[in-house]
Design a protein around this motif. Structure first.
Motif, mmCIF file in Angstrom:
data_model
loop_
_atom_site.group_PDB
_atom_site.id
_atom_site.type_symbol
_atom_site.label_atom_id
_atom_site.label_comp_id
_atom_site.label_asym_id
_atom_site.label_seq_id
_atom_site.Cartn_x
_atom_site.Cartn_y
_atom_site.Cartn_z
ATOM 1 N N ASP A 81 -38.764 -5.646 -11.579
ATOM 2 C CA ASP A 81 -38.943 -4.235 -11.201
ATOM 3 C C ASP A 81 -40.060 -4.151 -10.166
ATOM 4 O O ASP A 81 -41.235 -4.327 -10.491
ATOM 5 C CB ASP A 81 -39.299 -3.404 -12.436
ATOM 6 N N THR A 107 -36.989 1.526 -11.728
ATOM 7 C CA THR A 107 -37.393 1.177 -13.084
ATOM 8 C C THR A 107 -36.282 1.515 -14.090
ATOM 9 O O THR A 107 -35.981 0.729 -14.986
ATOM 10 C CB THR A 107 -38.700 1.909 -13.443
ATOM 11 N N ASP A 157 -44.759 -3.552 -10.930
ATOM 12 C CA ASP A 157 -45.331 -2.325 -10.378
ATOM 13 C C ASP A 157 -46.663 -2.031 -11.076
ATOM 14 O O ASP A 157 -46.705 -1.919 -12.304
ATOM 15 C CB ASP A 157 -44.350 -1.161 -10.601
ATOM 16 N N SER A 204 -44.506 1.478 -15.224
ATOM 17 C CA SER A 204 -43.528 2.358 -15.888
ATOM 18 C C SER A 204 -42.478 1.586 -16.671
ATOM 19 O O SER A 204 -41.957 2.104 -17.659
ATOM 20 C CB SER A 204 -42.812 3.294 -14.913
HETATM 21 MG MG MG Z 1 -40.680 2.299 -10.908
#
Ligand code: MG
Ligand code: ADP
Length: 260
Positions: free
Chosen positions: A125, A16, A39, A43
Motif C-alpha cells: 500500500d 488502501t 504510507d 491507514s
Molecule cells: Mg491510503
C-alpha cells in the motif's frame, strides 16, 4: 510469490481500501497473503484495527536496514492474512531512504529474507507520492495496480503515475506491468459512464475488467478496523473485490502481456 503495488500519486483514490479488501479476498481463497503498509499515515494498519502509534516496529525499520522483514510481520485475526505495519517512523524513512545506496532495491531485497514465511501474494500500500518509497515499492513488484475514479481530474493525475512506472521499468524493474482499476464507480452518473467508455477505449490493454462501485460499507469497514469481507461479508463491495481477486489470480498464475 507475486508482488503487487497499489499506487497513485493522489490521495483518496482507494489505494488502501483496495489493498486491504483485495488482501482479505486473496486470504479467503487460501492464498497466503502479506500486506505491507508503506504510507506514513498508516491507514492500512488502522484499517486492520491496529494503532500505528502503538507499533514499536514498522516497515521503516526494514527499509532502514535495522530489522529483517520477518521480525516486523504480524499475524491478523484473519487466517492467511499478515501485515507489516506503518508508524510515524515512516515519515523519516520516506525522507532518508533516497540517501541510501541502492535504495530502490531495499524493499525487494528484504523480501528475500530466508526467515520469512512463504507467501503467495504480497500487496504494497503506497502513500500518495512519487518519491523514494514508491520507487522502492515499484522496483519490488510484478504489477502496479493504479486505482482511478471516472472523473476528469483523476484521469489527468494518471499520467505522472504512468510515467513513474515506465521510468522504473526502464531503470530498476523491467518486469513490471501496470493495470488500471476503476473504483467508486457510480452507475447512475452519466459522466461516470462517459468517462468509463473513454478509459476503456484509450487504455483497453491496461484496464482490469472488474469495476468497483461506490459502496458506503467500504467506508464504514475502514472506520470499524475490519476488512470488508469481515465487516459486511455479502456487501456489494465484498463481492466486487472477490471478483477482482479472482481476475488477478488468473494473472498471478500465468504471465501477463505487458500493456503500454
Ligand atoms: Mg491510503
Ligand atoms: N468503492 C468505494 N465506495 C465508497 N467509498 C470508498 C470506496 N473505496 C474507498 N472509499 C473511501 O474513500 C476514502 C479514501 O479511500 P482510501 O482507500 O483511504 O484512499 P487512498 O489510500 O488512495 O488515500 C476512504 O474513506 C474510503 O473508505
Amino acid at each position: 510469490m507475486y508482488i503487487i503495488a497499489v499506487s497513485h500519486q493522489k490521495g483518496g483514490v482507494a489505494k488502501t481500501t483496495t489493498t486491504l479488501s483485495l488482501g482479505a479476498c486473496f486470504a479467503e481463497r487460501n492464498q497466503r497473503t502479506l500486506l505491507i503498509d508503506l504510507d506514513p499515515q498508516g491507514s492500512l494498519t488502522s484499517g486492520l484495527g491496529l494503532s500505528p502509534a502503538e507499533m514499536t516496529r514498522s516497515a521503516s525499520d526494514v527499509l532502514m536496514g535495522l530489522e529483517p522483514l520477518s521480525s516486523v510481520v504480524r499475524e491478523t485475526e484473519l487466517p492467511n492474512l499478515s501485515i507489516v505495519p506503518s508508524n510515524a517512523d515512516m515519515i523519516m524513512a520516506a525522507q532518508c531512504l533516497q540517501s541510501l545506496a541502492r535504495y530502490e532495491y531495499k524493499l525487494k531485497d528484504s523480501l528475500t529474507d530466508p526467515a520469512l514465511s512463504p507467501y503467495d501474494i504480497v500487496l504494497l500500500d503506497c502513500g500518495p507520492s512519487l518519491g523514494a518509497l514508491t520507487i522502492a515499492a515499484l522496483t519490488a513488484s510484478d504489477m502496479a495496480i493504479i486505482p482511478t475514479q471516472c472523473e476528469y481530474f483523476s484521469l489527468q493525475a494518471l499520467n505522472s503515475t504512468f510515467e513513474l512506472v515506465r521510468a522504473v521499468r526502464a531503470k530498476t524493474n523491467t518486469r513490471i506491468k501496470f493495470r488500471l482499476l476503476v473504483t467508486m464507480f457510480d452507475l447512475r452518473g452519466k459522466l461516470h459512464s462517459q468517462t468509463l467508455a473513454y478509459i476503456q477505449q484509450h487504455f483497453s490493454a491496461a484496464i482490469l475488467q472488474t469495476i468497483i462501485g461506490f459502496d458506503s460499507k467500504l467506508r464504514e469497514s475502514q472506520v470499524a478496523g475490519k476488512p470488508i469481507t469481515a465487516y459486511a461479508h455479502g456487501s456489494r463491495g465484498a463481492l466486487q473485490y472477490r471478483q477482482l481477486a479472482e481476475e488477478l489470480l488468473t494473472y498471478v498464475q500465468r504471465p501477463v502481456p505487458q500493456a503500454a
